[in-house]
Design a protein around this motif. Structure first.
Motif, PDB file in Angstrom:
ATOM      1  N   SER A  36      38.997   4.653 -12.987  1.00 36.66           N
ATOM      2  CA  SER A  36      38.636   4.811 -11.988  1.00 36.66           C
ATOM      3  C   SER A  36      37.601   3.399 -11.491  1.00 36.66           C
ATOM      4  CB  SER A  36      37.558   6.007 -11.524  1.00 36.66           C
ATOM      5  OG  SER A  36      37.941   7.081 -11.759  1.00 36.66           O
ATOM      6  N   ALA A  37      37.133   3.240 -10.286  1.00 37.16           N
ATOM      7  CA  ALA A  37      36.411   2.217 -10.048  1.00 37.16           C
ATOM      8  C   ALA A  37      35.009   2.299 -10.673  1.00 37.16           C
ATOM      9  CB  ALA A  37      36.202   2.179  -8.403  1.00 37.16           C
ATOM     10  N   THR A  42      33.393   2.861  -5.185  1.00 35.73           N
ATOM     11  CA  THR A  42      34.135   3.310  -4.235  1.00 35.73           C
ATOM     12  C   THR A  42      33.181   3.806  -2.815  1.00 35.73           C
ATOM     13  OG1 THR A  42      35.805   4.509  -5.655  1.00 35.73           O
ATOM     14  CG2 THR A  42      35.563   5.438  -3.357  1.00 35.73           C
ATOM     15  N   GLU A 123      39.545   0.232  -7.845  1.00 38.89           N
ATOM     16  CA  GLU A 123      40.407   0.354  -9.063  1.00 38.89           C
ATOM     17  C   GLU A 123      41.098  -0.852  -9.371  1.00 38.89           C
ATOM     18  OE1 GLU A 123      39.562   2.874  -7.115  1.00 38.89           O
ATOM     19  OE2 GLU A 123      39.195   4.485  -8.390  1.00 38.89           O
ATOM     20  N   PHE A 187      43.717   7.028  -8.865  1.00 38.35           N
ATOM     21  CA  PHE A 187      43.123   7.258  -7.378  1.00 38.35           C
ATOM     22  C   PHE A 187      44.185   6.429  -6.202  1.00 38.35           C
ATOM     23  CE2 PHE A 187      39.963   5.489  -4.098  1.00 38.35           C
ATOM     24  CZ  PHE A 187      39.956   6.687  -3.434  1.00 38.35           C
ATOM     25  N   ARG A 201      39.500  11.265  -2.518  1.00 37.11           N
ATOM     26  CA  ARG A 201      38.309  10.771  -3.312  1.00 37.11           C
ATOM     27  C   ARG A 201      38.278  11.894  -4.748  1.00 37.11           C
ATOM     28  NH1 ARG A 201      33.648   8.241  -1.808  1.00 37.11           N
ATOM     29  NH2 ARG A 201      33.344   7.980  -4.095  1.00 37.11           N
ATOM     30  N   GLU A 202      37.803  11.258  -5.610  1.00 33.76           N
ATOM     31  CA  GLU A 202      37.781  11.500  -6.902  1.00 33.76           C
ATOM     32  C   GLU A 202      39.443  11.844  -7.276  1.00 33.76           C
ATOM     33  OE1 GLU A 202      35.017  11.723  -8.226  1.00 33.76           O
ATOM     34  OE2 GLU A 202      33.732  11.278  -6.436  1.00 33.76           O
ATOM     35  N   GLY A 203      40.261  11.143  -6.951  1.00 34.91           N
ATOM     36  CA  GLY A 203      41.605  11.452  -7.241  1.00 34.91           C
ATOM     37  C   GLY A 203      42.144  10.932  -8.695  1.00 34.91           C
ATOM     38  N   SER A 204      41.146  10.216  -9.405  1.00 34.01           N
ATOM     39  CA  SER A 204      41.908   9.651 -10.552  1.00 34.01           C
ATOM     40  C   SER A 204      42.429  10.589 -11.564  1.00 34.01           C
ATOM     41  CB  SER A 204      40.871   8.536 -10.980  1.00 34.01           C
ATOM     42  OG  SER A 204      40.537   7.534 -10.634  1.00 34.01           O
TER      43      SER A 204
HETATM   44  N1  ASP Z   1      37.119   5.931  -7.597  1.00 33.77           N
HETATM   45  C1  ASP Z   1      37.639   7.084  -6.646  1.00 33.77           C
HETATM   46  C2  ASP Z   1      36.465   7.767  -6.081  1.00 33.77           C
HETATM   47  O1  ASP Z   1      35.238   7.587  -6.458  1.00 33.77           O
HETATM   48  C3  ASP Z   1      38.548   7.943  -7.362  1.00 33.77           C
HETATM   49  C4  ASP Z   1      37.756   8.633  -8.727  1.00 33.77           C
HETATM   50  O2  ASP Z   1      36.742   8.290  -9.130  1.00 33.77           O
HETATM   51  O3  ASP Z   1      38.388   9.548  -9.308  1.00 33.77           O
HETATM   52  O4  ASP Z   1      36.655   8.877  -5.272  1.00 33.77           O
END
Ligand code: ASP
Ligand code: MG
Length: 420
Positions: A36-37, A42, A123, A187, A201-204
């Protein structure tokens, strides 16, 4: 082939990146490392997007400067003697971000597409750094560009993967560029016409699952800052228990109820191919952690508490005494779907339907549209508490003194929409 996924918290500083390299070095087989980033990048890029669109050039430049300093800070701690190769790579990407944002000041592009074109750099930068560090530490690897290899539709900010095309691109790239270890962005993806997209969001985690599915991986491991899957968020409950084994079914339920530990979309691509998902602590890679798989001989035997925050309870009442569920249910859901609202709970009576949804930037437009057909009222700032495997005493203990706006109970699960 295994897939390892490292979230933003695990690569938030130089020590985190070194720790990642140590964990990766323990694995001797074929591996895809999904990253992820870094840290809260993000969020920082999201702010950059907003500042560009509101035309605040000075603040925009300062925000980009902060993002630059943060990444260069990590790189200079990793390589105190300086490393022009990676610095040049980062500088080139920051230059692209700046060009996008400057153009946006003038052109005022559509939000979602612009968002993806900028936010995806989080990312792209983190994977460049990670790939370089792995190389330097002796793990030769190839950095994949998922904006080319994960083919998606153009639903910006929540792009849907095209599995067959993606699998074809990914496999043929890997065949012509063989390596034991690959590094891939979580992501993000891209359309066939070459636009960058993001998966939500949070898609990794979801990316890791998609890659595992496409490559028929033997397992996925998500490395996290918790010991595994706990029966409650340790920030909200003092004593938590580690759940060693869960079924895909349990995991989907927990993720949907709002458990932060895995992204809700992660399970399906794994379940399809019976690929187990491990959740392990990155600070203690030897630890057993949790595993999610087809079946388990050890069903969960502790109550599980999950809070889904930032909920809005929308109540729709038919204007003409018609039965909402019978007369306009498909229109209602079509509107919810089109505005990408995430429904967490539904309850109905003769002429009203209550729908609990995540707060989102599309909500206002959806409510406006719904108010053409219904009398709409809503209540914001709520939480949805789900308690599984519970007893009346436990429920009483956790709901006491709270205003419950809506509740739903089954034999195994109690759910409450709470105003705190
Ligand atoms: N960097 C993205 C986010 O913070 C994806 C992830 O962290 O999963 O939403
Ligand atoms: Mg993140």
């Amino acid at each position: 082939m295994k897939v390892y996924k490292f979230g933003g918290a695990s690569v938030k500083n130089a020590a985190g990146v070194r720790n990642l390299a140590r964990i990766v070095a323990r694995e001797k087989g074929e591996l895809v490392v999904v990253v992820s980033a870094m840290g809260k990048t993000t969020n920082a890029l999201e702010r950059l997007v907003s500042l560009s669109l509101t035309g605040e050039e000075e603040l925009m430049l300062r925000q980009l400067g902060d993002i630059r300093d943060y990444h260069f800070g990590i790189v200079s701690e990793l390589f105190p003697a300086g490393h022009t190769f990676i610095e040049n790579k980062l500088e080139a990407m920051l230059g692209q971000i700046l060009a996008c944002c400057k153009a946006a000041l003038v052109e005022k592009p559509e939000y979602d597409e612009f968002y993806d074109s900028v936010v995806s750099f989080g990312e792209l930068m983190s994977t460049r750094i990670v790939s370089y560090v792995l190389d330097r530490e002796g793990t030769q690897n190839i950095c994949l560009d998922m904006t080319k290899l994960l083919v998606t539709d153009d639903t910006y900010r929540e792009a849907r993967p095209e599995m067959e095309k993606s699998q074809h691109s990914l496999k043929s790239f890997m065949e012509s560029n063989p390596a034991r270890v690959y590094v891939a962005q979580g992501f993000i993806g891209g359309t066939e016409s070459g636009r960058r997209t993001t998966l939500g969001r949070e898609g990794s985690d979801y990316s890791a699952a998609l890659i595992a599915n496409m490559l028929d991986a033997e397992s996925v491991t998500i490395w996290k800052d918790v010991p595994g899957i706990l029966n409650a968020d340790p920030r909200l409950i003092n004593e938590t228990t580690l759940i060693h084994e869960l079924t895909y079914f349990d995991a989907v339920e927990l993720a949907y109820s709002g458990a932060q530990v895995i992204h809700p979309k992660t399970i399906r691509p794994l379940e399809n191919k019976h690929i187990p998902l491990y959740v392990k602590p990155f600070m203690n890679p030897e630890a057993e952690g949790s595993v999610i798989k087809d079946t388990t001989a050890k069903p969960i035997d502790v109550p599980v508490f999950i809070w889904r925050k930032n909920q809005v309870l929308v109540t729709l009442r038919a204007k003409d005494f018609s039965f909402v569920l019978e007369d306009s249910l498909n229109r209602l859901f079509e509107t919810i779907y089109r505005h990408r609202l995430k429904v967490s709970m539904i309850q109905s009576s003769a002429i009203t339907v209550s729908v609990c949804v995540d707060k989102s930037r599309y909500l206002e437009a959806a409510l406006k549209e719904l108010s053409e057909d219904y009398r709409v009222t809503f209540n914001e700032g709520l939480s949805l508490l789900t308690i599984r495997g519970t007893t009346p005493e436990i429920i009483a203990q956790h709901t006491e003194g709270k205003t419950i706006l809506l509740s739903q109970t089954t034999r195994r699960t109690a759910r409450y929409v709470i105003k705190e």
